[in-house]
Design an enzyme around this catalytic site. Sequence first.
Site, PDB file in Angstrom:
ATOM      1  N   HIS A  30      22.074 -28.957  -7.010  1.00 33.24           N
ATOM      2  CA  HIS A  30      21.190 -29.103  -5.843  1.00 33.24           C
ATOM      3  C   HIS A  30      19.966 -28.196  -5.970  1.00 33.24           C
ATOM      4  O   HIS A  30      19.231 -28.018  -5.006  1.00 33.24           O
ATOM      5  CB  HIS A  30      21.934 -28.753  -4.556  1.00 33.24           C
ATOM      6  CG  HIS A  30      23.236 -29.447  -4.400  1.00 33.24           C
ATOM      7  ND1 HIS A  30      24.439 -28.827  -4.661  1.00 33.24           N
ATOM      8  CD2 HIS A  30      23.524 -30.716  -4.042  1.00 33.24           C
ATOM      9  CE1 HIS A  30      25.420 -29.693  -4.444  1.00 33.24           C
ATOM     10  NE2 HIS A  30      24.894 -30.845  -4.077  1.00 33.24           N
ATOM     11  N   HIS A  82      22.643 -37.725  -6.482  1.00 33.87           N
ATOM     12  CA  HIS A  82      23.325 -37.476  -7.757  1.00 33.87           C
ATOM     13  C   HIS A  82      23.631 -38.772  -8.511  1.00 33.87           C
ATOM     14  O   HIS A  82      24.435 -38.764  -9.445  1.00 33.87           O
ATOM     15  CB  HIS A  82      24.629 -36.719  -7.515  1.00 33.87           C
ATOM     16  CG  HIS A  82      24.455 -35.433  -6.782  1.00 33.87           C
ATOM     17  ND1 HIS A  82      23.613 -34.438  -7.232  1.00 33.87           N
ATOM     18  CD2 HIS A  82      24.990 -34.976  -5.618  1.00 33.87           C
ATOM     19  CE1 HIS A  82      23.658 -33.418  -6.382  1.00 33.87           C
ATOM     20  NE2 HIS A  82      24.467 -33.720  -5.387  1.00 33.87           N
TER      21      HIS A  82
END
Length: 326
Positions: free
Chosen positions: A213, A56
């Site tokens: 995700h 991320h």
Amino acid sequence: MKKFINAVEDVENEMLEGMCDAYPDKVERLEGTDVIVRKQKKEGKVAIISGGGSGHEPSHAGFVGKGMLDAAVPGAIYTSPAPDQILEAINAADAGKGVLMVVKNYSGDVMNFEMAADMADDIEVEEVITNDDVAVDNKEDRRGVAGTIFVHKIAGAKAEAGASLAEVKAVAEKVIANTRTMGAALKPSTIPAAGKPGFELADDEMEIGIGIHGEPGISREPLKPANDIVDELLSHILGDDVDYSGSEVAVMVNGSGATPLMELYLMNKRVHDVLTEKGIKVAKTFVGNIMTSIDMAGASISLLKLDDEMKELLNAPADTIAFTQD
């Protein structure tokens, strides 16, 4: 799979080493751990830690520094960090006034951060759980996504100013209550260990409400012009339970890793146009790759309804890898 990597099993370790090599004046890696800590620790303040799976970037280690996080704990890609690593972060970050954990609402993250807090000796630890993703109807199950960075910034500024743990937690919870996010994806991400995309989208398809995700969204639709996509995302945000009418907001147009800035700025123009039409004043805007999903082509929009306190703290100084303001 084409990626600038060496061995798949070394990706996270080499990334952290490269980050610390690039910014030795801002962050350092806690020896023997995957924990990234603030290089110039400030004693006598509430410490704020956060973390989650790698992939991320720049979240979360990129926001370690003055006015934001005191430590960040990256796990393996898209995987929660282990409790022992989180405990190392708690111990290293503690500066004498307790520790606030900012945790995204994923079961593994919540469980592991809470286990670490229970293991902490003689340190007062509190947590807040971010849940800004309006793609999930059930509020208890809402995922923490890009709006989490508003919590890092505002709670971090409150802590930097010398507030108590209770005060820092209270303002963090206020940010969470007033932040909503919705995203869309055009292409999936590829986890290096998997070697192939996490799901499939045809060239003329998009996923609305995708998770960070690659979790499924609320619908798979034909690809639309950017303005129509922005309108659809905003309709979910503005149609939720936060009344933005007549308010001041902070806007975040966040890239998922493979979306060009050109396209993010184009989307931001539409966001501003729509909000202006609705009488909602934009006080501050953030555009860029802020909480990514490796190499996903996608974007999310976050709105934070501001009051005077949150606005002042949002504009307070910060000095981190990924965000700096005087």
